[in-house]
Write an enzyme that holds these catalytic residues in place. Structure first.
Site, mmCIF file in Angstrom:
data_model
loop_
_atom_site.group_PDB
_atom_site.id
_atom_site.type_symbol
_atom_site.label_atom_id
_atom_site.label_comp_id
_atom_site.label_asym_id
_atom_site.label_seq_id
_atom_site.Cartn_x
_atom_site.Cartn_y
_atom_site.Cartn_z
ATOM 1 N N ASP A 16 0.863 -1.172 0.000
ATOM 2 C CA ASP A 16 0.000 0.000 0.000
ATOM 3 C C ASP A 16 0.907 1.231 0.000
ATOM 4 O O ASP A 16 2.105 1.130 0.308
ATOM 5 C CB ASP A 16 -0.881 -0.047 1.262
ATOM 6 N N ASP A 18 -0.232 5.138 0.938
ATOM 7 C CA ASP A 18 -0.484 6.126 1.991
ATOM 8 C C ASP A 18 -0.530 5.465 3.367
ATOM 9 O O ASP A 18 -1.301 4.530 3.608
ATOM 10 C CB ASP A 18 -1.808 6.845 1.727
#
Length: 221
Positions: A16, A18
């Protein structure tokens, strides 16, 4: 008494962006607080559900009776705002060394950001953009749906069980688990969602390529 490090082995890593390798919380809070106030919502309550999902999916949770086309329209505006605002976007501690260690190893970015936003934030954080990317434009369903992680594994050519996900949010951890993958939770948001292992940041992860082509991850408390 010193805690014993945890060792996990994978053939590919799915990352991922953020909250996991890039700290963009300052921008996220600015944009979503403004949106929440504009729509008569409590900003603090709104921020509890924004992380990990695509914007339209967050809006659907916060305003369940609103037409989805309006959520998609607002999301396009939000993405443009977030892409233009990189003030305060920095790498998560340990991310530069972690990403450097992954050079040449099978890994992919699986993010709820679209391609322009992902590029803007990775550039602001001075992190290398993975060659394999599954961004918002490339999936039909937002996390916590596992589509993005399954697509990332398929593009890298590995079975879900051979992949380890790095995630910070509830939606992302649920998506990784639903994809049949092990999940390393990164940061404070991840700890309460029962990831396979948890680290405060990426300084607690050591990446070691193995002779058989696998990737050994050493997790230190």
């Amino acid at each position: 008494m010193t805690a014993t490090p945890t060792t996990l082995t994978a053939r590919a890593l799915l990352l991922d962006m953020d909250g996991t390798i890039v700290n963009s919380d300052a921008v996220v809070e600015r944009c979503w607080r403004a949106w929440a106030v504009e729509h008569g919502l409590d900003p603090d309550e709104a921020l509890k559900v924004v992380h990990g999902r695509q914007g339209y999916a967050t809006m659907a949770v916060l305003l369940p009776d609103r037409p989805m086309e309006q959520n998609h329209a607002d999301n396009r505006v939000m993405l443009a705002q977030e892409t233009a605002d990189t003030d305060g976007v920095v790498p998560v501690p340990g991310a530069p060394a972690f990403m450097a260690a992954l050079a040449g190893l099978p890994h992919a970015l699986v993010t709820s950001a679209n391609e322009p936003l992902a590029r803007a934030r990775m550039t602001a954080a001075a992190l290398p953009m993975p060659a394999v990317r599954v961004t918002a434009e490339r999936v039909g369903a937002s996390k916590p749906d596992p589509e993005g992680f399954l697509k990332g594994a398929a593009e890298l050519g590995f079975a879900p069980s051979d992949c380890i996900v790095f995630e910070d949010s509830e939606a992302g951890i649920r998506a990784g688990k639903a994809a049949g993958m092990r999940v390393i939770g990164v940061g404070p948001r991840a700890a309460e969602h029962a990831p396979t292992a948890h680290v405060p940041d990426l300084t607690h992860v050591t990446v070691t390529p193995q002779a058989d082509g696998t990737i050994r991850l050493t997790i230190t408390p």
